[in-house]
Each structure stands twice: as structure tokens, then as C-alpha cells.
Motif scaffolding. Structure first.
Motif, short mmCIF file in Angstrom:
data_model
loop_
_atom_site.label_atom_id
_atom_site.label_comp_id
_atom_site.label_asym_id
_atom_site.label_seq_id
_atom_site.Cartn_x
_atom_site.Cartn_y
_atom_site.Cartn_z
N VAL A 26 0.93 -1.09 0.04
CA VAL A 26 0.10 -0.17 -0.07
C VAL A 26 0.98 1.09 -0.02
N PRO A 27 0.68 2.18 -0.65
CA PRO A 27 1.48 3.52 -0.67
C PRO A 27 1.52 4.12 0.66
N GLY A 28 2.64 4.35 1.10
CA GLY A 28 2.79 5.06 2.19
C GLY A 28 2.89 4.09 3.44
N ILE A 29 2.89 2.84 2.99
CA ILE A 29 3.43 1.74 3.98
C ILE A 29 4.69 1.07 3.65
N SER A 30 5.67 0.86 4.51
CA SER A 30 7.08 0.62 4.02
C SER A 30 7.42 -0.93 4.64
N GLY A 31 6.63 -1.42 5.58
CA GLY A 31 6.89 -2.73 6.39
C GLY A 31 6.20 -2.63 7.60
N ALA A 32 6.55 -3.68 8.42
CA ALA A 32 5.84 -3.75 9.71
C ALA A 32 6.78 -4.23 10.89
N THR A 33 6.46 -4.16 12.08
CA THR A 33 7.26 -4.42 13.12
C THR A 33 6.33 -4.99 14.17
N ASP A 34 6.93 -5.32 15.02
CA ASP A 34 6.50 -5.93 16.30
C ASP A 34 6.83 -5.12 17.51
N LEU A 35 5.94 -4.41 18.47
CA LEU A 35 6.36 -3.59 19.44
C LEU A 35 6.05 -4.54 20.58
N GLY A 36 5.94 -5.89 20.68
CA GLY A 36 5.96 -6.65 21.76
C GLY A 36 4.38 -7.11 22.25
N ASP A 37 3.55 -6.66 21.48
CA ASP A 37 2.05 -7.11 21.79
C ASP A 37 1.53 -8.38 20.85
N GLY A 38 2.54 -8.53 20.06
CA GLY A 38 2.26 -9.83 19.26
C GLY A 38 1.38 -9.44 17.94
N ARG A 39 1.06 -8.32 17.65
CA ARG A 39 0.48 -7.81 16.57
C ARG A 39 1.35 -7.08 15.73
N PRO A 40 1.33 -7.04 14.27
CA PRO A 40 1.90 -6.25 13.40
C PRO A 40 1.53 -4.97 13.61
N THR A 41 2.74 -3.96 13.61
CA THR A 41 2.47 -2.47 13.53
C THR A 41 3.20 -1.89 12.25
N LEU A 42 2.47 -0.95 11.64
CA LEU A 42 2.89 -0.95 10.20
C LEU A 42 3.84 0.35 10.48
N VAL A 43 4.78 0.15 9.66
CA VAL A 43 5.87 1.43 9.34
C VAL A 43 5.33 2.45 8.18
N LEU A 44 5.17 3.40 8.68
CA LEU A 44 4.81 4.58 7.70
C LEU A 44 5.89 5.17 6.69
N ASP A 45 5.74 5.30 5.76
CA ASP A 45 6.62 6.11 4.76
C ASP A 45 6.19 7.53 4.62
N LEU A 46 6.43 8.42 5.07
CA LEU A 46 5.86 9.85 5.53
C LEU A 46 6.44 10.39 4.14
N PHE A 47 7.57 10.07 3.48
CA PHE A 47 7.80 10.84 2.18
C PHE A 47 7.09 10.55 1.14
N GLU A 48 6.60 9.07 0.97
CA GLU A 48 5.60 8.90 -0.04
C GLU A 48 4.20 9.60 0.45
N LEU A 49 3.89 9.59 1.58
CA LEU A 49 2.48 10.06 1.84
C LEU A 49 2.50 11.55 1.70
N GLY A 50 3.65 12.29 1.86
CA GLY A 50 3.79 13.65 1.30
C GLY A 50 4.03 13.88 -0.04
N ALA A 51 4.60 12.98 -0.81
CA ALA A 51 4.27 13.16 -2.18
C ALA A 51 2.96 12.83 -2.85
N ARG A 52 2.23 12.15 -2.07
CA ARG A 52 0.89 12.14 -2.50
C ARG A 52 0.05 13.34 -2.26
N PHE A 53 0.04 13.84 -1.06
CA PHE A 53 -0.58 15.21 -0.70
C PHE A 53 -0.08 16.10 -1.81
N THR A 54 1.09 16.46 -2.19
CA THR A 54 1.95 17.31 -3.22
C THR A 54 1.25 17.15 -4.41
#
Length: 378
Positions: free
Chosen positions: A344-372
């Protein structure tokens, strides 16, 4: 070792969560916190030691480019001098392995499109051999900046604009067209280029896979410059965690210029009261108007009470993203989203913060490009 370190980091997050839960129940966890803090320092030391082993000299990574140049140039027809300025810079081998194909495409394009034949260069009072320069520098201890420049003919904006049927006067617009999959400036493909894939691959590797940035500058008759900024390592990175509505996300620390409280800034233009879907406002900060984008609105998720703003700098312009709450700063293991169906545009990966659920890593530059891009069409 890297995989084992990744598991230790996730376990560390789970320990922190359990300590916090026990403390809320009134349990004295001061002794355990001291042990946890010691473990955290030991993990950071282990991470640095493993990273040192994984680091390779950029000069060694760029060695194949010299062979590529020799294979694509012909004495008397098209001649080229390659200069590589890498100093003692080092980068994570995982980053180097992904980055090299992007640099190969840029060099191929320079030879095929930018560098003129000898006769044309002499007629334009240039040296008979074109100059292609690849340089790199470490920036801020966490990023690598590479510049690929040539002294060729430059890009013909008018011709590219006609082919793309849109204006490309701004460098951002020109880069957007050139990195569109299937777009080529050639009428027919050659054995090295013309299929409309090269620049699309460069952008995908630099921005989507490595979470970096890509810029372009060109002057007709003088040459073209591509600038890439990528993280020195991608396996384990420092991130800010945040909440938007009912969801949590993380963003790389290296992407954020600053974080400020929205309540402390003067709002110049609030979101339109007549448009319930409006996600943009303007605030004044240090004498400058900064667009503030509702992150939850842009991601089309349940909105909360936005109180904080994260600022990024894209192509020299500041853009802020409004979020509900900043949760903390962590070292995390980033896993790429390998399935093309879930990219998905603006999502660069996922990580685990210790709760067992995937947490999405945001790509703010791509989101900024979409806004521009959206503002440019408005």
C-alpha cells in the motif's frame, strides 16, 4: 546473529509491557527495571557490534560500475570518464545489495540518454569524453547520500511533457513522469534501455524498499543530477511510535525533522467546515506557513483528537502530519511487506512492538508526495 538479535529486541518490548502492567497493579518493579535498563544497554552494544560486521565500504560496492561503463562505451563514438568519490564511507551490506541495481540503472540511462556522441560534444565545445560522477557521503550518522551526475545534454522538458501530456516544469513533476512504470523517452527500445522500467526500479528501490528519498535536477546542455538518500542500515532502525484514532504506527526517526504541539501554534487556515472529509489545515510556525495533514484522514481510518504534529522536509518544503499522541522512541526490527497484493502506498513494512500484533511502518515521504500530487491537481 541478526535474526537472533531481532528476537531479543521483540522480547525486550514484551518485557517492558509486562513491567508497565505490573507497575499499574501496584507491584514494586524498581529492581526489575534496573535489570531491564541494563539489558537494553547490552542490546544496543550488541546491535552496534553486529552492524560493524555487516558494514562494507561503498567504494567496493561501486566497483562493478567501472566495468559497466567500459562495456557500454565505444571509443570514437561515445566516450566517458567515470569518477567515483566514496571516501571511507561504509554501509550495511543489506542496503548495498539493494542499492547497486538502482545505481546500475542510473549509469545505463546516463550513457544511453545523457552523454552525447563525440562529434556532438565537440560541436558544443565540450570535452570529447563525457563525465559521469558518483559520489557519496554519510549524513547525520544514520543516512547515506549518493549523487549520480553527468555533464551531458540534460533532459528536454518540453519533449518529455509532450510525450507525458502534462507539465513537467518543476523538478518534482519531471521526476514523477520519469519514474512512471512504462514511460520512456525513446521511441524504440535498445539492448540497454527504452522499456520504461529503469527509473521506476530506481524509485521503487530507493523510496519503497529502502525508505529513502530521490531528487532530480537537470539543466539543458549542462547535465543531470540524481540525488539519493537512504538509511545506512534497514534491519534495525530507530522509530517513533504514535497513535491515530484506535491504531498505532511507527515512523523512522531519521524521517522526522521535528515534533511540536498543535495547541501551541497559530492556525492560519482550519479544515473546511463545509467539507467533513477535509484533512488539511495551515499553521504558522517560526514565521512560516506549514500545511498540516491529518494522518488518520489521509489513511482513511477512524479520527481521534490530533494534538501532535510530525514535520518532514520534502524537496525543501516542510509538511506536517497531525497525530493523536506520540508514544515513545524504540529500536525495532522492520519486516518488508513481501506480498505485492498487500503493498500500500505510504506503508514501507511492519514491526512488532511486543504485543504480538504487527505494527505498520509509515513512509511519510511517500505520503507527502501523494499530498503534493493531489494539491498539484487541485
Amino acid at each position: 546473529l541478526q535474526e537472533q538479535l531481532s528476537l531479543l529486541i521483540v522480547s525486550r518490548f514484551r518485557l517492558d509491557r509486562e513491567l508497565a502492567a505490573q507497575a499499574e497493579r501496584g507491584v514494586d518493579v524498581r529492581g526489575l527495571r534496573e535489570i531491564a535498563e541494563l539489558q537494553a544497554r547490552q542490546l544496543r552494544d550488541l546491535r552496534r557490534a553486529i552492524l560493524r560486521v555487516r558494514m562494507v565500504r561503498v567504494s567496493e560496492v561501486l566497483e562493478p560500475l567501472a566495468l559497466l561503463v567500459r562495456s557500454l562505451t565505444r571509443p570514437g563514438h561515445k566516450e566517458l570518464r567515470l569518477e567515483i568519490d566514496a571516501h571511507e564511507t561504509e554501509v550495511d551490506k543489506a542496503v548495498a545489495d539493494r542499492l547497486l541495481p538502482a545505481l546500475v540503472h542510473l549509469v545505463r540511462n546516463a550513457i544511453d540518454h545523457a552523454i552525447e556522441p563525440v562529434e556532438e560534444r565537440l560541436a558544443n565545445h565540450k570535452n570529447r569524453a563525457g563525465l559521469l560522477r558518483v559520489s557519496c557521503r554519510e549524513r547525520g550518522g544514520s543516512q547515506l547520500e549518493l549523487v549520480v551526475s553527468d555533464d551531458g545534454r540534460g533532459l528536454d522538458r518540453a519533449a518529455i511533457g509532450r510525450r507525458a501530456q502534462r507539465s513537467v516544469e518543476a523538478d518534482d513533476d519531471l521526476l514523477d513522469v520519469l519514474t512512471t512504470s512504462g514511460f520512456s523517452t525513446l521511441d524504440a527500445a535498445t539492448h540497454t534501455s527504452g522499456r520504461g522500467l529503469g527509473m521506476d526500479i530506481v524509485k521503487r528501490i530507493t523510496v519503497s524498499e529502502l525508505g529513502g528519498e530521490l531528487w532530480l535536477n537537470t539543466v539543458v546542455g549542462q547535465g543531470t543530477q540524481f540525488r539519493l538518500k537512504v538509511p545506512l542500515t534497514i534491519a534495525i532502525i530507530d522509530v517513533f511510535s504514535l497513535s491515530c484514532g484506535t491504531q498505532s504506527f511507527v515512523v523512522p526517526v531519521a524521517a522526522v525533522e521535528e515534533i511540536f504541539d498543535l495547541a501551541n501554534e497559530r492556525e492560519i487556515s482550519p479544515p473546511s467546515a463545509n467539507d467533513a472529509t477535509s484533512t488539511i489545515s495551515l499553521v504558522e510556525r517560526r514565521g512560516h506557513a506549514i500545511p498540516v495533514i491529518s494522518l488518520s484522514g489521509m489513511l482513511e481510518i477512524t479520527r481521534g483528537d490530533a494534538r501532535k504534529a510530525m514535520v518532514i522536509r520534502r524537496n525543501g518544503d516542510l509538511i506536517a502530519f497531525a497525530v493523536d499522541k506520540m508514544l515513545g522512541r524504540h529500536e525495532v526490527v522492520v519486516r518488508p511487506l513481501g506480498d505485492a497484493l498487500v503493498r500500500v502506498p505510504g506503508i514501507s513494512g511492519a514491526t512488532d512492538l511486543g504485543d504480538g500484533r504487527p505494527t505498520l511502518v509509515l513512509d511519510l515521504f511517500e505520503l507527502g508526495a501523494r499530498f503534493t500530487a493531489r494539491e498539484g491537481r487541485a
